[in-house]
Design a protein around this motif. Sequence first.
Motif, PDB file in Angstrom:
ATOM      1  N   ARG A  11       0.817  -1.216   0.000  1.00 12.50           N
ATOM      2  CA  ARG A  11       0.000   0.000   0.000  1.00 12.50           C
ATOM      3  C   ARG A  11       0.850   1.265   0.000  1.00 12.50           C
ATOM      4  N   GLU A  13       2.660   4.397  -1.159  1.00 10.38           N
ATOM      5  CA  GLU A  13       2.456   5.278  -2.308  1.00 10.38           C
ATOM      6  C   GLU A  13       3.792   5.604  -2.951  1.00 10.38           C
ATOM      7  N   GLY A  45      -9.807   4.777  -7.147  1.00 13.44           N
ATOM      8  CA  GLY A  45      -8.901   5.914  -7.246  1.00 13.44           C
ATOM      9  C   GLY A  45      -9.417   7.023  -8.139  1.00 13.44           C
ATOM     10  N   THR A  48     -11.484   9.247  -5.725  1.00 13.63           N
ATOM     11  CA  THR A  48     -10.927   9.851  -4.511  1.00 13.63           C
ATOM     12  C   THR A  48     -10.764  11.356  -4.671  1.00 13.63           C
ATOM     13  N   SER A  57      -6.120   2.349   0.629  1.00 14.21           N
ATOM     14  CA  SER A  57      -5.047   3.316   0.869  1.00 14.21           C
ATOM     15  C   SER A  57      -4.494   3.137   2.276  1.00 14.21           C
ATOM     16  N   THR A  61      -1.386   7.699   3.742  1.00 17.45           N
ATOM     17  CA  THR A  61      -1.713   8.188   2.407  1.00 17.45           C
ATOM     18  C   THR A  61      -1.696   9.716   2.339  1.00 17.45           C
TER      19      THR A  61
END
Length: 135
Positions: A11, A13, A45, A48, A57, A61
């Motif tokens: 997860r 980023e 996504g 979002t 996420s 995040t």
Amino acid sequence: MASNAGDPSLREEMYDAPEVVHRKVRRLAKYVRNSKHMIAFTGAGVSTAAGVPDFRSGVNTSLKTGAGAWVLRDSTPEVRKANAAKRITTSTTKAVPTTTHMSLVKLHDGGQGPLKLLVSQVGFSNPTHAAAVFK
């Protein structure tokens, strides 16, 4: 209920440098311009940016919607409380379609554009795709 994607490192980023993003966007735009038929695969996504939270996420995040629902479910009460304090979300029934949603509509162009099929993981729990009005 599904799992939260297991290993937290999945997860994490990752961000490309601006020049890399620019190069990738130009390449994608070239493929789209030269296509007669294309399929778009989308997920949470896409929404979002409209304030609709996703499911996976991580707790760190950069999204204003905060950590995903499954991640929060599996987190400690302290993490859930800290995340709730900074989370900015919108109800799926009040979300406004994003630039991405509207770009997909334009690529579809009532069936005349190159986008012939939109496959979405989002489903009916998030009507933002439908609000963009595919006809």
